[in-house]
Design a protein around this motif. Structure first.
Motif, PDB file in Angstrom:
ATOM      1  N   ILE A 109      42.984   8.222  34.673  1.00 38.26           N
ATOM      2  CA  ILE A 109      43.487   7.220  35.620  1.00 38.26           C
ATOM      3  C   ILE A 109      43.896   5.995  34.817  1.00 38.26           C
TER       4      ILE A 109
ATOM      5  N   LEU B 254      48.372   8.606  37.193  1.00 41.37           N
ATOM      6  CA  LEU B 254      47.233   9.519  37.316  1.00 41.37           C
ATOM      7  C   LEU B 254      47.726  10.857  36.800  1.00 41.37           C
TER       8      LEU B 254
ATOM      9  N   MET C 157      51.064   4.483  42.049  1.00 38.70           N
ATOM     10  CA  MET C 157      49.628   4.220  42.029  1.00 38.70           C
ATOM     11  C   MET C 157      49.179   3.232  43.094  1.00 38.70           C
TER      12      MET C 157
ATOM     13  N   GLN D 189      39.518   1.926  42.551  1.00 37.07           N
ATOM     14  CA  GLN D 189      39.208   2.924  41.529  1.00 37.07           C
ATOM     15  C   GLN D 189      38.533   4.159  42.131  1.00 37.07           C
TER      16      GLN D 189
ATOM     17  N   ALA E  74      41.083   6.453  43.601  1.00 38.59           N
ATOM     18  CA  ALA E  74      41.809   7.196  42.567  1.00 38.59           C
ATOM     19  C   ALA E  74      40.931   8.289  41.968  1.00 38.59           C
TER      20      ALA E  74
ATOM     21  N   ALA F  38      41.670  12.327  41.682  1.00 36.11           N
ATOM     22  CA  ALA F  38      41.620  13.014  40.396  1.00 36.11           C
ATOM     23  C   ALA F  38      40.695  14.222  40.461  1.00 36.11           C
TER      24      ALA F  38
END
Length: 233
Positions: A120, A125, A177, A183, A186, A190
């Motif tokens: 990230i 990503l 993004m 975070q 994200a 992921a």
């Protein structure tokens, strides 16, 4: 010998040596002849820099691996250090970046020629495959396509050179993004993407036909003529 340390694989004051000719890069001296000022750590070298002694690539420079160190962890640490340097030096304030995000690597595990996981960054990503041998794809240019087999199938990766790590293979997983709130958001994307890539497809369960009833057994079997002849006599 393996790259190690927090700055693109090396400590900021490390003096790595070229594995081909033995030339040592001294960060205190830099390389003024190639427009690298004194005080530049190895991780801060421009992409065009090559060994002054033999012209070898950056990924040919090594330092001794600490006893008991895990090669995968060293490479992943080098990867995150490289992208953090890019984030600070080149990407700060760039509109495509999501200020709520920071550089982080997660989920790395051995696969094929190296280690695969997700990275990230405020501007991307990606799924990333780090080769064990930094010279594995040295003949590939940035943007070249590489086909790599994963448990879920074959995928087209894109070649991306990252200094001492050599050429990586990456799959972009998100192009914007700013869709991520933070975070943690994200990270969730992921993990989901990596789980999909690394999951072996399960064969569909076999289902047995239901047992024939007495009435079904009494019916005449369908023939090709009865199906396509429209019942004509």
């Amino acid at each position: 010998m393996t790259a190690a340390g927090p700055e693109a694989g090396f400590a900021a004051d490390a003096r790595p040596a070229c594995g081909s000719c033995g030339t040592v890069y001294d960060p205190a001296a830099g390389d003024p002849g190639r427009e690298v000022p004194p005080g530049t750590p190895f991780g801060g070298l421009p992409d065009y820099w090559r060994c002054p002694g033999c012209g070898g690539p950056q990924h040919g420079f090594t330092v001794a691996t600490p006893p008991g160190a895990d090669p995968m962890n060293l490479r992943v640490a080098a990867l995150t250090a490289s992208y953090r340097l890019i984030a600070e030096r080149d990407m700060a304030g760039v509109p495509i970046c999501n200020a709520a995000l920071s550089v982080e690597a997660l989920g790395f595990r051995p696969h094929g020629p190296g280690w695969i996981g997700c990275v990230i960054a405020p501007w991307f990503l990606n799924a990333v495959l780090i080769p064990r041998d930094p010279a594995l794809w040295e003949d590939r240019r940035d943007g070249d396509k590489l086909e790599v087999g994963l448990p879920s199938g074959a995928y087209r990766f894109t070649a991306a050179r990252v200094g001492v790590l050599g050429t990586l293979a990456v799959i972009p997983l998100a192009s914007a993004m700013n869709v991520f709130a933070d975070q943690q958001d994200a990270r969730g994307a992921a993990v989901l993407a990596l789980d999909h890539l690394m999951r072996t497809p399960q064969p569909a369960p076999r289902t047995e036909p239901p047992p024939a009833s007495d009435a079904d057994a009494a019916k005449p079997a369908l023939s090709r003529r009865s199906l396509f002849g429209g019942g004509r006599r």
